[in-house]
Design an enzyme around this catalytic site. Sequence first.
Site, PDB file in Angstrom:
ATOM      1  N   ASP A  66      -4.606  -6.253  -8.323  1.00 42.44           N
ATOM      2  CA  ASP A  66      -4.891  -5.624  -7.035  1.00 42.44           C
ATOM      3  C   ASP A  66      -5.137  -4.134  -7.310  1.00 42.44           C
ATOM      4  O   ASP A  66      -4.984  -3.646  -8.436  1.00 42.44           O
ATOM      5  CB  ASP A  66      -3.725  -5.858  -6.063  1.00 42.44           C
ATOM      6  CG  ASP A  66      -4.150  -5.770  -4.597  1.00 42.44           C
ATOM      7  OD1 ASP A  66      -5.259  -5.256  -4.316  1.00 42.44           O
ATOM      8  OD2 ASP A  66      -3.373  -6.200  -3.730  1.00 42.44           O
TER       9      ASP A  66
ATOM     10  N   HIS B  80       0.829  -1.195   0.000  1.00 46.48           N
ATOM     11  CA  HIS B  80       0.000   0.000   0.000  1.00 46.48           C
ATOM     12  C   HIS B  80       0.873   1.257   0.000  1.00 46.48           C
ATOM     13  O   HIS B  80       0.438   2.332  -0.416  1.00 46.48           O
ATOM     14  CB  HIS B  80      -0.924   0.025   1.221  1.00 46.48           C
ATOM     15  CG  HIS B  80      -1.975  -1.041   1.189  1.00 46.48           C
ATOM     16  ND1 HIS B  80      -1.760  -2.318   1.656  1.00 46.48           N
ATOM     17  CD2 HIS B  80      -3.252  -1.021   0.732  1.00 46.48           C
ATOM     18  CE1 HIS B  80      -2.855  -3.040   1.492  1.00 46.48           C
ATOM     19  NE2 HIS B  80      -3.768  -2.280   0.931  1.00 46.48           N
TER      20      HIS B  80
END
Length: 334
Positions: free
Chosen positions: A253, A182
């Site tokens: 993702d 992230h």
Amino acid sequence: MKPAVFGIAGTELTADEQSFLRDEQPLGVILFRRNIETPDQVRALNDSIRRVLDREGPLVWVDQEGGRVQRLTEPHWERLPAAARIAAVWARDPEMAEYAAWLSGRIIADQVRSAGFDIACAPVLDLTIPGAHEVIGDRAFGADPEQVATLGRAQADGLKAGGVVPVSKHWPGHGRTTVDSHDSLPRVEIERDDLLSTDFEPFRLAAHCAPIAMTAHQLFQAFDAERPATLSPVIIGEVMRGHCGFDGFIVSDDLDMKALAGGRGELARQALEAGCDGLLQCSGNFATMREVADAIGPITLAALERWNRIADTISGSEGVDRHQLLHELDDVIA
């Protein structure tokens, strides 16, 4: 139909979001905690998404693994154990661990299906790797590839039995990461044969447990020294399709994660060119949604054929006593 799944900003569709979804016809919408307040609210939101998209098939996605990754949670939905708690049962009774994984999948299916979702992003097939970043950690079903594959298949079977489409992740292995994708791009520098026998192995063993596979934003130096898995035709073509034998629908993702550098539209094009069938873009930022949609064309015929097969992988969902299943699961993992 555009090969993308978008996040939205809030607990109701805005007028701009409604027009965007109606015009662009993406694969679907994925919801997060920011979108979810109560059972009635989220059901109404999902119903509105379905009305705007106005087509049959799976449309609404959610991350619901149990443990730390659970978008539907207390006080309105039961908190479920992390995968590591199920994995701990394996040492004393593998069959009971497998049953616990199936129960977790069946309970998740009941939670998400009753809230109006079609697709749950689980199971996690990553390995527990000593010394790795905790972004995976207790989300994994253990350190042994066969154990992880067995428990991942069982959880996926529970989801399918409840009428929910599972998504296996994070291909071809995210457990060895030393940073959170992230925030930045993880790089794995171990040898090719070691990756094939460890990180990639549960994905090969459980390749067909779910009809959708989600890529990892992680760079595997031994296979592609320049591109993370999501953007790598080597990883997608040679590893996922070739070595592991996955023949279903591949989705990236979240493109908004900081592991990927560059404009989101350009990244969307690169992911599709690398072999992804579809994309996740989850922030709910409307300008970014517009950028991604404008950058990509319609879904390819090959990807559409794979997408249309998804509904055939789930069975009809009969009602269950969720509280009874929760009681059984608690007894097994106690």
